[in-house]
Scaffold this active site. Sequence first.
Site, PDB file in Angstrom:
ATOM      1  CG  ASP A 148      -1.766  -1.243   1.350  1.00 57.58           C
ATOM      2  OD1 ASP A 148      -2.090  -1.853   0.319  1.00 57.58           O
ATOM      3  OD2 ASP A 148      -2.084  -1.623   2.494  1.00 57.58           O
TER       4      ASP A 148
ATOM      5  CD  GLU B 294      -8.656  -2.172  -2.285  1.00 56.44           C
ATOM      6  OE1 GLU B 294      -9.158  -2.358  -1.166  1.00 56.44           O
ATOM      7  OE2 GLU B 294      -7.933  -3.003  -2.853  1.00 56.44           O
TER       8      GLU B 294
END
Length: 530
Positions: free
Chosen positions: A38, A194
Amino acid sequence: MRNNLKALLALCLITLFSFQAFAQTGYRNPIIPGFNPDPSICRVGDDYYLVTSSFEYFPGLPIYHSKDLVNWEQIGHCLTRDSQLPLQKVNASGGLFAPSLRYHEGVFYVICTNVSAGGNFYCTATDPAGPWSEPIWVAIDSIDPEIFWDEDGKTYFVTQGNEGIRVTEIDIKTGKVLSPEHLVWGGIGGRFPEAPHIYKKDGFYYLLLGEGGTEYMHSATIGRSTSLFGPYESCPLNPILTHANRRGQANQIQGVGHADLVQAKDGSWWMVFLGFRVTHQWAYYHVLGRETFLAPVDWPKGGWPQVNGNGTVSLNMEVPTLPLHPFPKAPVRTEFNEEKLGFEWQYLRNPIRENYSLTERKGWMRISASPYTLDEAESVSSILRRQTQHDFTAATLLEFDSLSENEEAGITLIQNNSHHYDLLLKKSGGQYTVQLRVKVGSLSYIAGEKQVNGNKLKLKVEGNPSQYSFYCAEPDSDQYSELGRLDTRYLSTEVAGGFTGVMIGLYTSSNGKDSKAKAYFDWFDYSVKE
Protein backbone atom coordinates in the site's frame (compact mmCIF):
# COMPACT_ATOMS: atom_id res chain seq x y z
CA MET A 1 50.12 18.61 -28.25
CA ARG A 2 50.35 17.76 -24.54
CA ASN A 3 47.93 20.55 -23.66
CA ASN A 4 45.52 19.33 -26.34
CA LEU A 5 45.64 15.80 -24.91
CA LYS A 6 44.96 17.12 -21.40
CA ALA A 7 42.02 19.13 -22.67
CA LEU A 8 40.65 16.10 -24.55
CA LEU A 9 41.02 13.91 -21.45
CA ALA A 10 39.27 16.50 -19.29
CA LEU A 11 36.43 16.72 -21.82
CA CYS A 12 36.05 12.93 -21.83
CA LEU A 13 35.91 12.82 -18.04
CA ILE A 14 33.32 15.59 -17.92
CA THR A 15 31.24 13.80 -20.55
CA LEU A 16 31.49 10.50 -18.66
CA PHE A 17 30.46 12.04 -15.33
CA SER A 18 27.63 13.96 -17.01
CA PHE A 19 26.38 10.78 -18.64
CA GLN A 20 26.46 8.93 -15.33
CA ALA A 21 24.64 11.76 -13.57
CA PHE A 22 21.94 12.50 -16.14
CA ALA A 23 21.50 9.50 -18.43
CA GLN A 24 21.35 6.51 -16.15
CA THR A 25 19.23 3.61 -17.24
CA GLY A 26 17.62 0.72 -15.47
CA TYR A 27 16.70 -0.44 -12.00
CA ARG A 28 15.41 -3.57 -10.32
CA ASN A 29 11.93 -4.09 -8.87
CA PRO A 30 10.75 -4.18 -6.16
CA ILE A 31 12.27 -0.92 -4.95
CA ILE A 32 11.32 -1.72 -1.33
CA PRO A 33 11.37 -5.52 -0.94
CA GLY A 34 9.58 -7.64 1.62
CA PHE A 35 6.32 -6.90 3.42
CA ASN A 36 5.78 -3.24 2.38
CA PRO A 37 2.28 -2.93 0.89
CA ASP A 38 0.00 0.00 0.00
CA PRO A 39 2.71 2.56 -0.81
CA SER A 40 1.94 6.27 -0.86
CA ILE A 41 4.46 8.89 -1.91
CA CYS A 42 5.12 12.63 -1.96
CA ARG A 43 7.94 14.89 -3.16
CA VAL A 44 9.36 17.91 -1.37
CA GLY A 45 12.04 19.63 -3.44
CA ASP A 46 14.65 17.02 -4.38
CA ASP A 47 13.47 14.53 -1.75
CA TYR A 48 10.90 11.76 -1.97
CA TYR A 49 9.12 10.21 1.00
CA LEU A 50 7.05 7.04 1.11
CA VAL A 51 4.90 5.21 3.67
CA THR A 52 3.58 1.63 3.68
CA SER A 53 1.09 -0.40 5.73
CA SER A 54 2.17 -2.28 8.87
CA PHE A 55 -1.02 -3.97 10.24
CA GLU A 56 -0.40 -5.55 13.70
CA TYR A 57 3.31 -4.63 13.93
CA PHE A 58 4.73 -1.90 16.19
CA PRO A 59 6.02 0.77 15.62
CA GLY A 60 3.53 1.48 12.87
CA LEU A 61 3.77 2.82 9.32
CA PRO A 62 7.43 2.81 8.20
CA ILE A 63 8.63 6.02 6.54
CA TYR A 64 11.22 5.83 3.72
CA HIS A 65 13.33 8.48 1.99
CA SER A 66 14.88 8.62 -1.48
CA LYS A 67 16.67 11.04 -3.77
CA ASP A 68 16.02 9.11 -6.99
CA LEU A 69 12.85 6.96 -6.55
CA VAL A 70 14.98 3.80 -6.97
CA ASN A 71 17.15 3.71 -3.83
CA TRP A 72 15.37 4.01 -0.48
CA GLU A 73 16.31 4.02 3.19
CA GLN A 74 14.02 3.89 6.19
CA ILE A 75 14.16 7.04 8.33
CA GLY A 76 11.60 6.14 10.98
CA HIS A 77 7.99 5.23 11.70
CA CYS A 78 4.95 7.46 11.93
CA LEU A 79 3.45 5.81 15.02
CA THR A 80 6.01 5.11 17.75
CA ARG A 81 4.03 5.61 20.97
CA ASP A 82 1.38 3.38 22.52
CA SER A 83 -0.93 6.40 22.73
CA GLN A 84 -0.77 6.71 18.93
CA LEU A 85 -1.18 3.02 18.17
CA PRO A 86 -3.15 0.68 20.45
CA LEU A 87 -2.65 -2.87 19.14
CA GLN A 88 -3.39 -4.97 22.21
CA LYS A 89 -4.93 -8.33 21.25
CA VAL A 90 -5.26 -7.26 17.60
CA ASN A 91 -5.74 -10.24 15.31
CA ALA A 92 -3.29 -11.01 12.53
CA SER A 93 -3.71 -8.58 9.62
CA GLY A 94 -5.69 -6.21 11.83
CA GLY A 95 -4.46 -2.81 12.92
CA LEU A 96 -3.21 -0.33 10.31
CA PHE A 97 -4.54 -0.38 6.74
CA ALA A 98 -3.48 1.60 3.66
CA PRO A 99 -1.89 4.93 4.65
CA SER A 100 -1.53 8.01 2.48
CA LEU A 101 1.39 10.46 2.72
CA ARG A 102 0.92 14.10 1.75
CA TYR A 103 2.73 17.45 2.14
CA HIS A 104 0.92 20.78 2.35
CA GLU A 105 2.18 24.23 3.34
CA GLY A 106 5.21 23.00 5.27
CA VAL A 107 3.48 20.11 7.02
CA PHE A 108 3.58 16.35 6.33
CA TYR A 109 0.38 14.34 6.80
CA VAL A 110 0.00 10.58 7.19
CA ILE A 111 -3.63 9.56 6.80
CA CYS A 112 -4.63 6.02 7.76
CA THR A 113 -7.16 3.67 9.34
CA ASN A 114 -6.74 1.60 12.48
CA VAL A 115 -9.42 -0.96 11.70
CA SER A 116 -9.06 -2.49 15.17
CA ALA A 117 -9.25 0.67 17.30
CA GLY A 118 -10.58 4.08 16.40
CA GLY A 119 -11.03 4.11 12.63
CA ASN A 120 -9.78 6.93 10.40
CA PHE A 121 -7.16 9.42 11.55
CA TYR A 122 -4.24 11.56 10.43
CA CYS A 123 -0.99 12.61 12.08
CA THR A 124 1.21 15.59 11.26
CA ALA A 125 4.92 16.40 11.38
CA THR A 126 7.28 19.05 10.07
CA ASP A 127 10.01 16.41 9.69
CA PRO A 128 8.96 13.09 8.11
CA ALA A 129 11.50 11.31 10.34
CA GLY A 130 9.33 12.39 13.28
CA PRO A 131 8.17 12.96 15.86
CA TRP A 132 4.60 12.77 14.60
CA SER A 133 1.56 14.18 16.38
CA GLU A 134 -1.10 12.25 18.23
CA PRO A 135 -3.83 11.03 15.87
CA ILE A 136 -6.56 13.45 14.82
CA TRP A 137 -9.64 11.30 14.39
CA VAL A 138 -12.19 11.67 11.58
CA ALA A 139 -15.68 10.31 12.21
CA ILE A 140 -16.17 8.68 8.82
CA ASP A 141 -16.73 4.92 8.68
CA SER A 142 -14.48 3.73 5.85
CA ILE A 143 -10.91 2.70 5.00
CA ASP A 144 -8.10 3.85 2.67
CA PRO A 145 -8.37 7.59 3.47
CA GLU A 146 -6.70 10.44 1.59
CA ILE A 147 -6.63 14.21 2.16
CA PHE A 148 -7.00 16.53 -0.82
CA TRP A 149 -6.58 20.31 -0.70
CA ASP A 150 -8.51 22.04 -3.47
CA GLU A 151 -7.78 25.40 -5.03
CA ASP A 152 -10.82 26.88 -3.25
CA GLY A 153 -8.94 26.59 0.04
CA LYS A 154 -11.12 23.76 1.34
CA THR A 155 -9.83 20.41 2.63
CA TYR A 156 -11.48 17.14 1.63
CA PHE A 157 -11.34 13.62 3.06
CA VAL A 158 -11.39 10.98 0.31
CA THR A 159 -12.26 7.42 1.31
CA GLN A 160 -13.38 4.01 0.12
CA GLY A 161 -16.97 2.90 0.50
CA ASN A 162 -18.50 -0.39 -0.61
CA GLU A 163 -20.18 1.33 -3.54
CA GLY A 164 -17.26 3.52 -4.56
CA ILE A 165 -15.18 6.54 -3.58
CA ARG A 166 -16.60 9.27 -1.34
CA VAL A 167 -15.46 12.87 -0.82
CA THR A 168 -16.23 14.89 2.32
CA GLU A 169 -15.13 18.34 3.47
CA ILE A 170 -13.34 18.43 6.84
CA ASP A 171 -11.74 20.95 9.19
CA ILE A 172 -8.03 20.18 8.82
CA LYS A 173 -7.23 21.48 12.31
CA THR A 174 -9.73 19.30 14.17
CA GLY A 175 -10.81 16.54 11.77
CA LYS A 176 -14.43 17.61 12.15
CA VAL A 177 -16.69 16.61 9.25
CA LEU A 178 -18.17 19.72 7.59
CA SER A 179 -20.35 18.28 4.81
CA PRO A 180 -22.27 15.17 3.78
CA GLU A 181 -20.35 12.42 2.03
CA HIS A 182 -20.50 12.57 -1.77
CA LEU A 183 -20.24 9.38 -3.80
CA VAL A 184 -18.14 10.46 -6.79
CA TRP A 185 -17.02 7.35 -8.71
CA GLY A 186 -17.27 3.57 -8.49
CA GLY A 187 -14.48 2.74 -10.93
CA ILE A 188 -14.87 0.48 -13.96
CA GLY A 189 -16.81 -2.28 -12.22
CA GLY A 190 -14.08 -4.27 -10.51
CA ARG A 191 -14.74 -5.45 -6.99
CA PHE A 192 -13.50 -3.48 -3.99
CA PRO A 193 -12.86 -0.04 -5.50
CA GLU A 194 -10.29 1.31 -3.04
CA ALA A 195 -7.01 3.20 -2.50
CA PRO A 196 -8.26 6.56 -3.84
CA HIS A 197 -5.82 9.34 -4.71
CA ILE A 198 -6.87 12.63 -6.36
CA TYR A 199 -4.56 14.83 -8.48
CA LYS A 200 -5.36 18.21 -10.07
CA LYS A 201 -3.68 18.51 -13.49
CA ASP A 202 -4.40 20.53 -16.63
CA GLY A 203 -7.83 21.60 -15.41
CA PHE A 204 -8.96 18.04 -14.55
CA TYR A 205 -9.43 16.17 -11.30
CA TYR A 206 -7.90 12.73 -11.81
CA LEU A 207 -9.06 9.98 -9.44
CA LEU A 208 -6.78 6.92 -9.22
CA LEU A 209 -8.20 3.68 -7.76
CA GLY A 210 -7.27 0.11 -6.99
CA GLU A 211 -9.83 -2.44 -8.18
CA GLY A 212 -10.28 -6.20 -8.25
CA GLY A 213 -9.22 -6.97 -4.69
CA THR A 214 -5.63 -7.12 -3.49
CA GLU A 215 -4.95 -10.55 -4.96
CA TYR A 216 -4.35 -11.85 -8.49
CA MET A 217 -7.09 -9.73 -10.14
CA HIS A 218 -5.75 -6.48 -8.70
CA SER A 219 -5.35 -3.42 -10.93
CA ALA A 220 -5.11 0.36 -11.01
CA THR A 221 -7.75 2.39 -12.82
CA ILE A 222 -8.22 6.12 -13.30
CA GLY A 223 -11.01 8.56 -14.17
CA ARG A 224 -11.22 12.31 -14.54
CA SER A 225 -13.69 15.15 -14.20
CA THR A 226 -13.78 18.94 -14.39
CA SER A 227 -15.49 18.87 -10.96
CA LEU A 228 -14.19 17.29 -7.77
CA PHE A 229 -17.61 15.70 -7.24
CA GLY A 230 -17.86 14.27 -10.75
CA PRO A 231 -19.14 12.84 -12.93
CA TYR A 232 -15.87 11.03 -13.68
CA GLU A 233 -15.00 9.78 -17.17
CA SER A 234 -13.17 6.44 -17.30
CA CYS A 235 -9.79 6.35 -18.99
CA PRO A 236 -9.98 4.46 -22.32
CA LEU A 237 -6.78 2.61 -21.32
CA ASN A 238 -8.29 1.19 -18.10
CA PRO A 239 -6.97 -0.66 -16.27
CA ILE A 240 -3.79 1.40 -16.65
CA LEU A 241 -1.86 -1.16 -14.55
CA THR A 242 -2.60 -4.87 -14.17
CA HIS A 243 -1.11 -8.34 -14.57
CA ALA A 244 -4.57 -9.95 -14.50
CA ASN A 245 -4.47 -10.49 -18.26
CA ARG A 246 -2.66 -12.60 -20.83
CA ARG A 247 0.17 -10.10 -21.05
CA GLY A 248 0.86 -10.45 -17.33
CA GLN A 249 -0.16 -14.04 -16.63
CA ALA A 250 3.36 -15.52 -16.79
CA ASN A 251 5.04 -12.65 -14.95
CA GLN A 252 6.71 -13.45 -11.62
CA ILE A 253 5.18 -10.23 -10.34
CA GLN A 254 1.47 -10.60 -9.64
CA GLY A 255 -1.31 -8.70 -7.88
CA VAL A 256 -0.18 -5.23 -8.97
CA GLY A 257 -2.35 -2.30 -7.92
CA HIS A 258 -3.05 0.08 -5.03
CA ALA A 259 -0.94 2.80 -6.63
CA ASP A 260 0.11 6.42 -6.14
CA LEU A 261 1.57 8.92 -8.62
CA VAL A 262 4.36 11.46 -8.15
CA GLN A 263 5.93 14.04 -10.45
CA ALA A 264 9.70 14.28 -10.25
CA LYS A 265 11.49 17.60 -10.21
CA ASP A 266 12.49 17.12 -13.87
CA GLY A 267 8.79 16.92 -14.82
CA SER A 268 8.66 13.15 -15.35
CA TRP A 269 5.87 11.12 -13.76
CA TRP A 270 6.24 7.87 -11.83
CA MET A 271 3.95 5.36 -10.15
CA VAL A 272 4.57 3.38 -6.97
CA PHE A 273 2.32 0.41 -6.30
CA LEU A 274 2.11 -2.92 -4.55
CA GLY A 275 2.67 -6.33 -6.05
CA PHE A 276 4.01 -9.70 -4.97
CA ARG A 277 6.61 -12.09 -6.32
CA VAL A 278 5.40 -15.66 -6.79
CA THR A 279 7.71 -18.64 -6.28
CA HIS A 280 6.23 -21.36 -8.52
CA GLN A 281 5.38 -20.98 -12.18
CA TRP A 282 2.22 -23.06 -12.32
CA ALA A 283 1.14 -23.21 -8.68
CA TYR A 284 1.46 -19.65 -7.45
CA TYR A 285 2.55 -18.94 -3.87
CA HIS A 286 4.04 -15.83 -2.33
CA VAL A 287 5.70 -15.64 1.07
CA LEU A 288 7.34 -12.20 1.10
CA GLY A 289 4.06 -10.32 1.29
CA ARG A 290 3.06 -7.45 -0.94
CA GLU A 291 6.02 -5.25 -1.83
CA THR A 292 6.58 -1.78 -3.28
CA PHE A 293 7.28 -1.48 -7.02
CA LEU A 294 8.02 1.43 -9.37
CA ALA A 295 7.12 2.22 -12.99
CA PRO A 296 7.59 5.24 -15.30
CA VAL A 297 4.45 7.02 -16.47
CA ASP A 298 3.86 8.99 -19.67
CA TRP A 299 1.28 11.68 -18.85
CA PRO A 300 0.92 14.26 -21.63
CA LYS A 301 -0.74 17.60 -21.05
CA GLY A 302 -4.52 17.20 -21.14
CA GLY A 303 -4.18 13.45 -21.69
CA TRP A 304 -4.27 10.21 -19.75
CA PRO A 305 -1.41 8.57 -17.83
CA GLN A 306 0.10 5.48 -19.47
CA VAL A 307 2.13 3.17 -17.20
CA ASN A 308 5.35 1.76 -18.68
CA GLY A 309 3.92 1.70 -22.18
CA ASN A 310 1.53 -1.25 -21.81
CA GLY A 311 0.40 -1.30 -18.16
CA THR A 312 2.77 -4.07 -17.04
CA VAL A 313 6.13 -4.09 -15.28
CA SER A 314 9.09 -6.41 -14.85
CA LEU A 315 11.73 -7.23 -12.27
CA ASN A 316 14.44 -5.64 -14.43
CA MET A 317 13.25 -2.27 -15.69
CA GLU A 318 15.38 -1.09 -18.62
CA VAL A 319 14.16 2.50 -18.60
CA PRO A 320 15.84 5.88 -18.01
CA THR A 321 15.99 6.90 -14.36
CA LEU A 322 16.69 10.02 -12.38
CA PRO A 323 20.35 10.53 -11.40
CA LEU A 324 20.98 7.72 -8.93
CA HIS A 325 21.86 8.35 -5.29
CA PRO A 326 22.35 4.95 -3.62
CA PHE A 327 22.60 4.59 0.13
CA PRO A 328 25.24 2.47 1.90
CA LYS A 329 24.24 -1.18 2.14
CA ALA A 330 23.00 -2.33 5.51
CA PRO A 331 25.57 -4.46 7.35
CA VAL A 332 24.97 -8.21 7.42
CA ARG A 333 25.51 -8.38 11.19
CA THR A 334 23.55 -6.63 13.92
CA GLU A 335 25.83 -6.54 16.97
CA PHE A 336 23.20 -5.20 19.43
CA ASN A 337 25.72 -2.58 20.55
CA GLU A 338 23.44 0.43 20.06
CA GLU A 339 21.09 2.01 22.59
CA LYS A 340 18.10 1.31 20.31
CA LEU A 341 17.16 -1.29 17.74
CA GLY A 342 17.41 -0.30 14.10
CA PHE A 343 14.31 0.74 12.17
CA GLU A 344 14.17 -2.69 10.50
CA TRP A 345 13.11 -4.31 13.78
CA GLN A 346 9.49 -4.40 14.96
CA TYR A 347 7.38 -5.98 17.67
CA LEU A 348 4.22 -8.06 17.45
CA ARG A 349 1.67 -5.59 18.82
CA ASN A 350 2.54 -3.16 21.62
CA PRO A 351 5.67 -4.43 23.36
CA ILE A 352 5.91 -5.09 27.09
CA ARG A 353 9.00 -2.94 27.34
CA GLU A 354 10.50 -4.40 30.49
CA ASN A 355 10.89 -7.68 28.59
CA TYR A 356 13.65 -6.15 26.43
CA SER A 357 17.08 -4.72 27.17
CA LEU A 358 20.14 -3.73 25.15
CA THR A 359 22.03 -2.60 28.25
CA GLU A 360 21.64 -5.44 30.78
CA ARG A 361 24.48 -7.26 29.06
CA LYS A 362 26.46 -4.98 26.76
CA GLY A 363 26.45 -6.21 23.17
CA TRP A 364 23.56 -8.63 23.73
CA MET A 365 19.82 -8.34 23.15
CA ARG A 366 17.99 -9.65 26.22
CA ILE A 367 14.43 -10.87 25.73
CA SER A 368 12.62 -12.07 28.85
CA ALA A 369 10.06 -14.83 28.57
CA SER A 370 6.38 -14.00 28.79
CA PRO A 371 3.52 -16.49 29.08
CA TYR A 372 2.36 -15.57 25.58
CA THR A 373 3.13 -17.88 22.66
CA LEU A 374 3.51 -17.34 18.93
CA ASP A 375 0.13 -19.07 18.53
CA GLU A 376 -1.70 -16.20 20.27
CA ALA A 377 -2.81 -12.72 19.22
CA GLU A 378 -0.82 -11.22 22.08
CA SER A 379 2.28 -9.12 22.76
CA VAL A 380 4.70 -11.99 22.29
CA SER A 381 8.26 -11.47 23.60
CA SER A 382 9.92 -11.10 20.21
CA ILE A 383 11.70 -8.76 17.83
CA LEU A 384 11.14 -9.29 14.13
CA ARG A 385 12.32 -8.07 10.74
CA ARG A 386 11.07 -8.67 7.21
CA GLN A 387 12.18 -11.49 4.95
CA THR A 388 13.11 -9.40 1.92
CA GLN A 389 14.33 -11.97 -0.63
CA HIS A 390 13.58 -15.63 -1.33
CA ASP A 391 17.27 -16.55 -1.08
CA PHE A 392 18.60 -15.55 2.32
CA THR A 393 20.53 -16.68 5.38
CA ALA A 394 19.60 -15.68 8.94
CA ALA A 395 21.62 -16.72 12.00
CA THR A 396 22.14 -15.85 15.65
CA LEU A 397 24.06 -16.89 18.75
CA LEU A 398 21.66 -17.61 21.62
CA GLU A 399 22.32 -18.08 25.33
CA PHE A 400 19.21 -19.20 27.19
CA ASP A 401 18.89 -19.04 30.98
CA SER A 402 16.08 -21.50 31.66
CA LEU A 403 14.97 -23.59 34.64
CA SER A 404 11.79 -25.22 33.36
CA GLU A 405 10.83 -27.43 30.44
CA ASN A 406 7.96 -25.11 29.49
CA GLU A 407 10.44 -22.36 28.54
CA GLU A 408 11.86 -21.90 25.03
CA ALA A 409 13.75 -19.38 22.90
CA GLY A 410 14.96 -19.24 19.33
CA ILE A 411 14.28 -18.06 15.78
CA THR A 412 10.84 -18.01 14.20
CA LEU A 413 9.68 -17.57 10.62
CA ILE A 414 6.16 -16.27 11.12
CA GLN A 415 3.40 -15.40 8.69
CA ASN A 416 0.78 -15.14 11.42
CA ASN A 417 -0.06 -16.75 14.76
CA SER A 418 -1.40 -19.89 13.07
CA HIS A 419 1.40 -20.32 10.51
CA HIS A 420 5.02 -20.27 11.63
CA TYR A 421 8.18 -22.40 11.75
CA ASP A 422 10.26 -22.26 14.96
CA LEU A 423 13.87 -23.30 15.56
CA LEU A 424 14.08 -23.32 19.35
CA LEU A 425 16.21 -24.26 22.34
CA LYS A 426 14.62 -25.71 25.47
CA LYS A 427 15.17 -28.16 28.31
CA SER A 428 13.86 -31.70 27.97
CA GLY A 429 14.55 -34.47 30.47
CA GLY A 430 17.20 -32.33 32.15
CA GLN A 431 19.12 -31.83 28.88
CA TYR A 432 19.08 -28.90 26.48
CA THR A 433 17.42 -29.80 23.20
CA VAL A 434 17.07 -27.95 19.93
CA GLN A 435 13.79 -28.52 18.09
CA LEU A 436 12.31 -27.63 14.71
CA ARG A 437 8.59 -27.09 15.24
CA VAL A 438 5.88 -26.66 12.61
CA LYS A 439 2.63 -24.76 13.15
CA VAL A 440 0.34 -24.80 10.10
CA GLY A 441 -3.29 -24.15 10.93
CA SER A 442 -4.59 -26.94 13.15
CA LEU A 443 -1.41 -29.00 12.61
CA SER A 444 1.48 -28.71 15.06
CA TYR A 445 4.39 -31.14 15.28
CA ILE A 446 8.13 -31.48 15.86
CA ALA A 447 9.90 -31.93 12.51
CA GLY A 448 13.41 -32.31 13.91
CA GLU A 449 15.12 -32.64 17.30
CA LYS A 450 18.68 -32.89 18.64
CA GLN A 451 20.26 -32.88 22.08
CA VAL A 452 22.97 -30.26 22.56
CA ASN A 453 25.70 -29.77 25.14
CA GLY A 454 24.52 -26.63 26.87
CA ASN A 455 22.42 -23.50 26.88
CA LYS A 456 24.48 -21.62 24.30
CA LEU A 457 23.93 -22.39 20.63
CA LYS A 458 24.14 -21.00 17.12
CA LEU A 459 20.91 -21.19 15.12
CA LYS A 460 20.69 -20.69 11.36
CA VAL A 461 17.97 -20.63 8.68
CA GLU A 462 18.62 -20.70 4.95
CA GLY A 463 15.87 -19.92 2.47
CA ASN A 464 15.26 -20.36 -1.22
CA PRO A 465 12.04 -20.00 -3.22
CA SER A 466 10.77 -23.48 -2.35
CA GLN A 467 12.38 -24.47 0.98
CA TYR A 468 13.58 -23.28 4.34
CA SER A 469 16.49 -25.27 5.86
CA PHE A 470 17.23 -25.16 9.59
CA TYR A 471 20.59 -25.71 11.32
CA CYS A 472 22.35 -25.50 14.67
CA ALA A 473 26.02 -25.45 15.76
CA GLU A 474 28.06 -25.27 18.92
CA PRO A 475 28.87 -21.66 19.91
CA ASP A 476 32.54 -21.87 18.86
CA SER A 477 31.99 -23.96 15.74
CA ASP A 478 30.92 -23.32 12.16
CA GLN A 479 30.07 -27.00 11.63
CA TYR A 480 26.28 -26.83 11.43
CA SER A 481 23.96 -29.82 11.81
CA GLU A 482 20.76 -29.85 9.81
CA LEU A 483 17.47 -30.20 11.73
CA GLY A 484 15.19 -30.34 8.71
CA ARG A 485 13.78 -28.72 5.59
CA LEU A 486 10.28 -27.32 5.22
CA ASP A 487 8.26 -26.06 2.25
CA THR A 488 7.92 -22.30 1.97
CA ARG A 489 4.39 -22.57 0.59
CA TYR A 490 2.85 -23.36 3.98
CA LEU A 491 3.88 -19.87 5.09
CA SER A 492 2.51 -18.29 1.90
CA THR A 493 -0.43 -15.92 1.80
CA GLU A 494 -2.28 -18.44 -0.37
CA VAL A 495 -2.16 -20.95 2.52
CA ALA A 496 -2.03 -18.74 5.62
CA GLY A 497 -4.25 -15.89 4.38
CA GLY A 498 -3.97 -12.31 5.54
CA PHE A 499 -2.17 -9.24 4.26
CA THR A 500 1.35 -9.50 5.68
CA GLY A 501 4.55 -11.36 4.72
CA VAL A 502 6.99 -13.65 6.48
CA MET A 503 8.86 -12.00 9.35
CA ILE A 504 12.06 -13.42 10.85
CA GLY A 505 11.99 -13.17 14.62
CA LEU A 506 14.02 -13.75 17.76
CA TYR A 507 11.70 -14.77 20.58
CA THR A 508 11.22 -16.43 23.95
CA SER A 509 8.14 -17.85 25.68
CA SER A 510 7.21 -19.69 28.87
CA ASN A 511 4.09 -21.21 27.26
CA GLY A 512 1.36 -19.97 29.57
CA LYS A 513 3.27 -19.94 32.87
CA ASP A 514 5.00 -17.22 34.85
CA SER A 515 8.74 -17.36 34.34
CA LYS A 516 12.05 -15.66 35.02
CA ALA A 517 13.73 -17.16 31.93
CA LYS A 518 15.85 -14.85 29.82
CA ALA A 519 17.18 -15.27 26.30
CA TYR A 520 20.36 -13.38 25.32
CA PHE A 521 21.14 -12.91 21.62
CA ASP A 522 24.77 -11.91 20.94
CA TRP A 523 24.31 -10.99 17.28
CA PHE A 524 22.00 -11.49 14.34
CA ASP A 525 23.13 -12.00 10.73
CA TYR A 526 20.89 -11.44 7.73
CA SER A 527 22.24 -11.76 4.19
CA VAL A 528 20.45 -12.10 0.87
CA LYS A 529 21.20 -13.21 -2.64
CA GLU A 530 20.05 -10.42 -4.94
